[in-house]
Design an enzyme around this catalytic site. Structure first.
Site, PDB file in Angstrom:
ATOM      1  N   ASN A 100       0.867  -1.178   0.000  1.00  0.00           N
ATOM      2  CA  ASN A 100       0.000   0.000   0.000  1.00  0.00           C
ATOM      3  C   ASN A 100       0.903   1.227   0.000  1.00  0.00           C
ATOM      4  O   ASN A 100       1.521   1.547   1.005  1.00  0.00           O
ATOM      5  CB  ASN A 100      -0.894  -0.023   1.261  1.00  0.00           C
ATOM      6  CG  ASN A 100      -1.653   1.274   1.437  1.00  0.00           C
ATOM      7  OD1 ASN A 100      -1.843   2.036   0.480  1.00  0.00           O
ATOM      8  ND2 ASN A 100      -2.098   1.537   2.661  1.00  0.00           N
ATOM      9  N   TRP A 101       0.954   1.888  -1.147  1.00  0.00           N
ATOM     10  CA  TRP A 101       1.887   3.017  -1.290  1.00  0.00           C
ATOM     11  C   TRP A 101       1.398   4.285  -0.595  1.00  0.00           C
ATOM     12  O   TRP A 101       2.140   5.264  -0.527  1.00  0.00           O
ATOM     13  CB  TRP A 101       2.128   3.310  -2.768  1.00  0.00           C
ATOM     14  CG  TRP A 101       2.839   2.218  -3.518  1.00  0.00           C
ATOM     15  CD1 TRP A 101       3.284   1.015  -3.025  1.00  0.00           C
ATOM     16  CD2 TRP A 101       3.190   2.231  -4.905  1.00  0.00           C
ATOM     17  NE1 TRP A 101       3.879   0.290  -4.012  1.00  0.00           N
ATOM     18  CE2 TRP A 101       3.841   1.005  -5.186  1.00  0.00           C
ATOM     19  CE3 TRP A 101       3.014   3.152  -5.939  1.00  0.00           C
ATOM     20  CZ2 TRP A 101       4.316   0.679  -6.453  1.00  0.00           C
ATOM     21  CZ3 TRP A 101       3.482   2.830  -7.199  1.00  0.00           C
ATOM     22  CH2 TRP A 101       4.130   1.617  -7.456  1.00  0.00           C
ATOM     23  N   LYS A 102       0.155   4.285  -0.166  1.00  0.00           N
ATOM     24  CA  LYS A 102      -0.428   5.484   0.462  1.00  0.00           C
ATOM     25  C   LYS A 102      -0.240   6.696  -0.472  1.00  0.00           C
ATOM     26  O   LYS A 102      -0.363   6.546  -1.673  1.00  0.00           O
ATOM     27  CB  LYS A 102       0.179   5.711   1.848  1.00  0.00           C
ATOM     28  CG  LYS A 102       0.212   4.435   2.687  1.00  0.00           C
ATOM     29  CD  LYS A 102       0.534   4.710   4.112  1.00  0.00           C
ATOM     30  CE  LYS A 102       0.759   3.391   4.843  1.00  0.00           C
ATOM     31  NZ  LYS A 102       0.518   3.492   6.264  1.00  0.00           N
ATOM     32  N   GLU A 124      -6.454   4.704   7.979  1.00  0.00           N
ATOM     33  CA  GLU A 124      -6.180   6.110   7.678  1.00  0.00           C
ATOM     34  C   GLU A 124      -7.382   6.754   6.990  1.00  0.00           C
ATOM     35  O   GLU A 124      -7.651   7.937   7.173  1.00  0.00           O
ATOM     36  CB  GLU A 124      -4.904   6.224   6.827  1.00  0.00           C
ATOM     37  CG  GLU A 124      -3.663   5.920   7.667  1.00  0.00           C
ATOM     38  CD  GLU A 124      -2.448   5.470   6.882  1.00  0.00           C
ATOM     39  OE1 GLU A 124      -2.452   5.558   5.642  1.00  0.00           O
ATOM     40  OE2 GLU A 124      -1.486   5.004   7.519  1.00  0.00           O
ATOM     41  N   GLU A 126      -5.142  -5.155  10.678  1.00  0.00           N
ATOM     42  CA  GLU A 126      -4.159  -4.094  10.843  1.00  0.00           C
ATOM     43  C   GLU A 126      -4.406  -3.345  12.149  1.00  0.00           C
ATOM     44  O   GLU A 126      -5.202  -2.389  12.177  1.00  0.00           O
ATOM     45  CB  GLU A 126      -4.248  -3.107   9.677  1.00  0.00           C
ATOM     46  CG  GLU A 126      -3.911  -3.700   8.332  1.00  0.00           C
ATOM     47  CD  GLU A 126      -3.307  -2.667   7.412  1.00  0.00           C
ATOM     48  OE1 GLU A 126      -2.208  -2.902   6.905  1.00  0.00           O
ATOM     49  OE2 GLU A 126      -3.922  -1.598   7.216  1.00  0.00           O
ATOM     50  N   GLY A 185       2.708   2.067  10.611  1.00  0.00           N
ATOM     51  CA  GLY A 185       3.638   3.180  10.438  1.00  0.00           C
ATOM     52  C   GLY A 185       4.395   3.563  11.701  1.00  0.00           C
ATOM     53  O   GLY A 185       5.046   4.604  11.749  1.00  0.00           O
ATOM     54  N   SER A 219       3.714  -2.290  10.164  1.00  0.00           N
ATOM     55  CA  SER A 219       5.175  -2.296  10.344  1.00  0.00           C
ATOM     56  C   SER A 219       5.828  -3.618   9.960  1.00  0.00           C
ATOM     57  O   SER A 219       6.787  -4.057  10.603  1.00  0.00           O
ATOM     58  CB  SER A 219       5.545  -1.891  11.780  1.00  0.00           C
ATOM     59  OG  SER A 219       5.108  -0.568  12.041  1.00  0.00           O
TER      60      SER A 219
HETATM   61  C1  PEP Z   1      -0.545   0.036   5.883  1.00  0.00           C
HETATM   62  O1  PEP Z   1      -0.535   1.149   5.408  1.00  0.00           O
HETATM   63  O2  PEP Z   1      -1.491  -0.718   5.639  1.00  0.00           O
HETATM   64  C2  PEP Z   1       0.576  -0.385   6.718  1.00  0.00           C
HETATM   65  C3  PEP Z   1       0.518  -1.558   7.300  1.00  0.00           C
HETATM   66  O3  PEP Z   1       1.631   0.487   6.853  1.00  0.00           O
HETATM   67  P1  PEP Z   1       3.076   0.166   7.483  1.00  0.00           P
HETATM   68  O4  PEP Z   1       3.546  -1.133   6.878  1.00  0.00           O
HETATM   69  O5  PEP Z   1       3.924   1.317   7.074  1.00  0.00           O
HETATM   70  O6  PEP Z   1       2.908   0.032   8.954  1.00  0.00           O
END
Ligand code: PEP
Length: 249
Positions: A9-11, A95, A167, A173, A211
């Site tokens: 997931n590039w956000k 998010e 999640e 993050g 993470s």
């Molecule tokens: C995500 O955005 O779904 C996510 C898990 O981010 P990260 O891996 O940066 O914690």
């Protein structure tokens, strides 16, 4: 045997279309073998990325989709707009829940719209730190399954179209991943609630996200019940993303 799935997931990254195409092209070279590998670029890059990776097996996902098919919804993207470009969409990311006020009912409508237009869905759910500390994790996860997945049409929401991403918000993050045991425990609760809905709970892919890195991916890959990873930050680094994919292969 459940299908394993690792999605980046590039956000809101990277900041230029050229960088997105470059990143996608490098990720498209990763050999997922029997597992599904996907990327979720920003909406504006979807078409270019899809075109750039050509016949690659990498699945392209949108990061979100609106529940309506068209109309006065400024800034939103409808499922039919991406149906010819993307294989699916993420819905319910924390998010988006946080910034756009999505609740379980809205996430359910988004998932329903995506499925109705032939898109796969990655359905995100997870508890906040306050909820975990208050001992509410079980109730929160079960409610998110019941109210978010419960309303979906069973004919459309099948193990080949719907994957779930556990999640925990406190792990996203933050660099503070859940433990494999915490992931296994949460995933078991999610599957149990899916079963109560009458779904073939054991057949659905359930990923862990929060993470995940090249260094800890093997723990999650070995965790009972965890079938893949939704990866944020580390998915912007092709070598590290490749290491995560390799751990799940
Ligand atoms: C995500 O955005 O779904 C996510 C898990 O981010 P990260 O891996 O940066 O914690």
């Amino acid at each position: 045997m459940r299908q394993r799935l690792v999605v980046g997931n590039w956000k809101m990254n990277p900041s230029t279309l050229e960088a997105a195409v470059d990143l996608a092209t490098r990720i498209a070279r990763i050999d997922g073998g029997p597992i599904d590998v996907g990327i979720a670029p920003p909406h504006v890059a979807l078409a270019r990325v899809r075109e750039a990776i050509g016949g690659s097996a990498v699945l392209v996902y949108a990061q979100d989709v609106h529940w309506e098919t068209e109309g006065a919804f400024t800034g939103q993207i409808a499922a039919p707009m991406i149906a010819g470009i993307a294989a699916g969409s993420i819905v319910g990311h924390s998010e988006v829940r946080r910034d756009q006020g999505d609740d379980d009912a809205r996430v359910a409508r988004k998932a329903a719209a995506a499925l109705a237009h032939g898109l796969r869905v990655i359905f995100c759910l997870g508890e906040s730190l306050a909820q975990r500390r208050a001992g509410e994790t079980d109730a929160v996860l079960r409610r998110q399954v019941r109210d978010g997945i419960g309303p979906l049409d069973r004919e459309r929401a099948t193990p080949s179209t719907l994957a779930i991403a556990y999640e925990p918000i406190w792990a996203i993050g933050t660099g503070e991943a859940a433990t494999a045991a915490q992931a296994t425990d949460a995933v078991a609760r999610i599957r149990d609630e899916l079963g109560r809905l009458g779904a073939a709970a054991g057949a659905f892919t359930v990923m862990y996200g929060g993470s995940v890195t090249g260094a800890n991916a093997a723990e999650f890959a070995a965790a009972e019940g965890v079938d893949g990873a939704l990866v944020g930050g580390a998915s912007l680094k092709p070598e590290e993303f490749a290491a995560i994919v390799a751990a799940f292969r």
